[in-house]
Scaffold this motif. Structure first.
Motif, mmCIF file in Angstrom:
data_model
loop_
_atom_site.group_PDB
_atom_site.id
_atom_site.type_symbol
_atom_site.label_atom_id
_atom_site.label_comp_id
_atom_site.label_asym_id
_atom_site.label_seq_id
_atom_site.Cartn_x
_atom_site.Cartn_y
_atom_site.Cartn_z
ATOM 1 N N PRO A 71 -14.779 -5.192 -5.370
ATOM 2 C CA PRO A 71 -14.953 -5.015 -4.088
ATOM 3 C C PRO A 71 -14.272 -4.625 -2.874
ATOM 4 N N GLN A 72 -15.162 -4.697 -1.704
ATOM 5 C CA GLN A 72 -13.832 -3.548 -1.067
ATOM 6 C C GLN A 72 -13.016 -4.979 0.041
ATOM 7 N N ARG A 73 -14.275 -6.212 0.055
ATOM 8 C CA ARG A 73 -12.925 -7.058 0.778
ATOM 9 C C ARG A 73 -11.589 -7.681 -0.015
ATOM 10 N N GLY A 74 -11.479 -6.786 -1.936
ATOM 11 C CA GLY A 74 -10.637 -8.026 -2.176
ATOM 12 C C GLY A 74 -9.530 -6.552 -2.332
ATOM 13 N N VAL A 75 -9.754 -5.337 -1.415
ATOM 14 C CA VAL A 75 -8.792 -4.171 -1.369
ATOM 15 C C VAL A 75 -8.352 -3.999 -0.346
ATOM 16 N N GLY A 76 -6.651 -3.793 -0.010
ATOM 17 C CA GLY A 76 -6.237 -3.934 0.999
ATOM 18 C C GLY A 76 -4.872 -2.961 0.904
ATOM 19 N N ARG A 77 -4.019 -2.489 2.029
ATOM 20 C CA ARG A 77 -3.599 -1.278 2.574
ATOM 21 C C ARG A 77 -2.185 -2.096 2.095
ATOM 22 N N ASN A 78 -0.664 -0.911 1.650
ATOM 23 C CA ASN A 78 0.511 -1.360 2.286
ATOM 24 C C ASN A 78 0.530 -0.140 3.444
ATOM 25 N N SER A 79 2.169 -1.041 3.535
ATOM 26 C CA SER A 79 2.817 -0.533 5.067
ATOM 27 C C SER A 79 2.217 1.169 4.808
ATOM 28 N N VAL A 80 2.553 2.440 3.474
ATOM 29 C CA VAL A 80 2.333 3.063 3.719
ATOM 30 C C VAL A 80 1.360 4.168 3.095
ATOM 31 N N GLY A 81 -0.253 2.717 2.997
ATOM 32 C CA GLY A 81 -1.424 3.458 2.597
ATOM 33 C C GLY A 81 -2.269 3.544 1.432
ATOM 34 N N MET A 82 -1.353 3.001 0.589
ATOM 35 C CA MET A 82 -1.450 2.679 -1.109
ATOM 36 C C MET A 82 -2.502 1.722 -0.919
ATOM 37 N N ALA A 83 -2.581 1.959 -1.924
ATOM 38 C CA ALA A 83 -4.610 1.026 -1.917
ATOM 39 C C ALA A 83 -4.005 0.164 -2.860
ATOM 40 N N THR A 84 -4.714 -2.064 -2.277
ATOM 41 C CA THR A 84 -3.227 -3.004 -3.152
ATOM 42 C C THR A 84 -4.858 -3.565 -3.303
ATOM 43 N N ALA A 85 -4.210 -4.913 -4.386
ATOM 44 C CA ALA A 85 -4.870 -6.030 -4.867
ATOM 45 C C ALA A 85 -4.060 -6.975 -5.266
ATOM 46 N N LEU A 86 -4.890 -8.480 -5.466
ATOM 47 C CA LEU A 86 -3.950 -9.567 -5.703
ATOM 48 C C LEU A 86 -4.927 -9.784 -6.706
ATOM 49 N N VAL A 87 -4.183 -10.287 -7.811
ATOM 50 C CA VAL A 87 -4.974 -10.762 -9.185
ATOM 51 C C VAL A 87 -3.805 -11.445 -8.896
ATOM 52 N N VAL A 88 -4.478 -13.174 -9.924
ATOM 53 C CA VAL A 88 -4.641 -13.833 -10.474
ATOM 54 C C VAL A 88 -3.823 -13.916 -12.241
ATOM 55 N N GLY A 89 -2.672 -13.681 -12.568
ATOM 56 C CA GLY A 89 -2.111 -13.493 -13.344
ATOM 57 C C GLY A 89 -2.159 -14.370 -14.367
ATOM 58 N N ALA A 90 -0.896 -14.166 -15.408
ATOM 59 C CA ALA A 90 -0.724 -15.171 -15.400
ATOM 60 C C ALA A 90 0.084 -16.694 -15.408
#
Length: 399
Positions: free
Chosen positions: A314-333
């Motif tokens: 979902p687009q609401r779960g994707v952000g952008r960092n300061s250089v424009g790269m796509a990022t996502a926060l994931v619940v890991g271990a």
């Protein structure tokens, strides 16, 4: 001495009050997670990403064009006597549209007939004479020269007959052209002339225009870079074509509604426009109700193919960092938040098509992002189930 004692008592009382206030303030400032009890890690809504087949489409803008267009022009000159069609109506190929005054052309036909009859009579006489001279020259009753002259005159008369036939045929053709007919079937527009107007052969301005509106063409443009990407994906197996048939196309009209009939991609141009770097694609659509009119602006949705192992986030779960790269926060271990750098190819509905950075089973945070940061523990709750429990509509993880 009494003043000193009173001052000491005031000092002791103030000290006690300060101590009490300090104790109360410390108790109120105790953190929620301290000895007084806490709320635990923040709760976030997550979606579990997975690989699944996804149909990829491309939306392109274009305009409607008729399948066939014919501009009606006269092939002979004269005065228009009648207009024999209704403007905006349907005509069939061969229907008479205009009648040009045929008087002079009829006279030309009659004159050509007379000339042909005269040439045929002359040829008949010379033919008989040639036959008699052939017999007489055999017994030397006439000279050889007279026979040769008679035979040459007979052949010339035969040529005059053939010329007369050609002239008569030309006159008949010109007479037929006084009846201006429809070259194709279709819808005819307004008439550019009225009865009494003078027209000339092959004039620049058309008398009327006929267009075939069922089916119609939709011409759209696509960048050459997108076409190269599509061909590479098909060649590598990343995409599977839609079978042996033509690519199917859906149409969105100017008012935002979907056109009820589906079309097919006919062909793509073999050269790239140097000024725009784009290639023209043409699709054909049935148009029995004639909703589609030439020149109308539309949006064509072309089905490229199927990606068997696609991953949507979902687009609401994707952000952008300061250089424009796509990022996502994931619940890991250990239920800790992790920051992932991901690659996105395109938007599909309200989701991004992710190409790398995530794996099947990863839990991507799509709600509560403002309350967490990488490295903190969280309580993950399925996003759709969380929305349903709150009494709101469930938001699916895939568009």
């Amino acid at each position: 001495m009494m003043n000193i004692a009173n001052s000491f008592k005031v000092f002791v009382v103030c000290g006690c009050l300060i101590g009490v206030l300090t104790t109360v303030g410390c108790k109120q400032a105790s953190p929620p997670g301290g000895a007084g009890g806490g709320k635990g890690p923040p709760e976030v809504g997550v979606v579990v990403v997975k690989q699944e087949p996804v149909t990829l489409t491309t939306e392109l803008t274009g305009r409607i064009s008729p399948q066939m267009v014919a501009e009606v022009r006269p092939q002979v000159g004269g005065i228009i006597k009648k207009r024999l069609f209704e403007e905006g109506g349907h005509v069939k190929a061969g229907d008479v549209l205009y009648q040009i005054d045929p008087a002079t052309y009829q006279a030309a036909v009659d004159s050509a007939k007379a000339a042909l009859a005269k040439a045929e009579a002359n040829a008949f006489t010379l033919g008989k004479k040639t036959e008699r001279y052939r017999q007489l020259v055999a017994i030397d009753a006439v000279s050889r020269q007279d026979y040769d002259d008679t035979e040459a005159a007979f052949k010339q008369a035969g040529a005059d007959v053939e010329n007369g036939k050609a002239i008569l045929e030309t006159a008949k053709i010109d007479l037929a052209y006084t009846r201006v007919t429809a070259p194709i079937s279709g819808v005819i527009g307004r008439s550019a002339v009225t009865p009494g107007a003078l027209v000339t052969a092959n004039q620049a301005s058309a008398l009327a225009v006929i267009q075939q509106l069922d089916p119609v063409f939709v011409d759209v443009t696509q960048s050459s870079a997108d076409i190269l990407r599509l061909k590479r994906n098909l060649a590598s197996g990343g995409l599977k074509g839609g079978g042996q048939g033509q690519a199917r196309v859906q149409l969105m009209l100017e008012d935002g509604s979907a056109y009820q009939h589906e079309g097919a991609l006919e062909f793509s141009e073999v050269s790239v426009d140097q000024t725009t770097g784009s290639v023209t694609l043409r699709a054909q659509f049935p148009n029995p109700e004639q909703y589609l009119l030439p020149g109308m602006f539309v949006r064509a949705i072309i089905r490229e193919g199927v990606r068997e192992q696609a991953m949507l986030v979902p687009q609401r779960g994707v952000g952008r960092n300061s250089v424009g790269m796509a990022t996502a926060l994931v619940v890991g271990a250990n239920e800790m938040v992790e920051l992932r750098m991901i690659g996105t190819e395109r938007a599909i509905g309200d989701a991004w098509l992710v190409t790398d950075g995530l794996q099947t089973g990863d839990r991507v945070i799509v709600e509560g992002l403002q309350r967490v940061r990488p490295g903190v523990p969280v309580k993950a709750v399925p996003f759709a189930a969380k929305a349903a429990d709150a009494g709101g509509p469930a938001t699916p993880a895939k568009p």
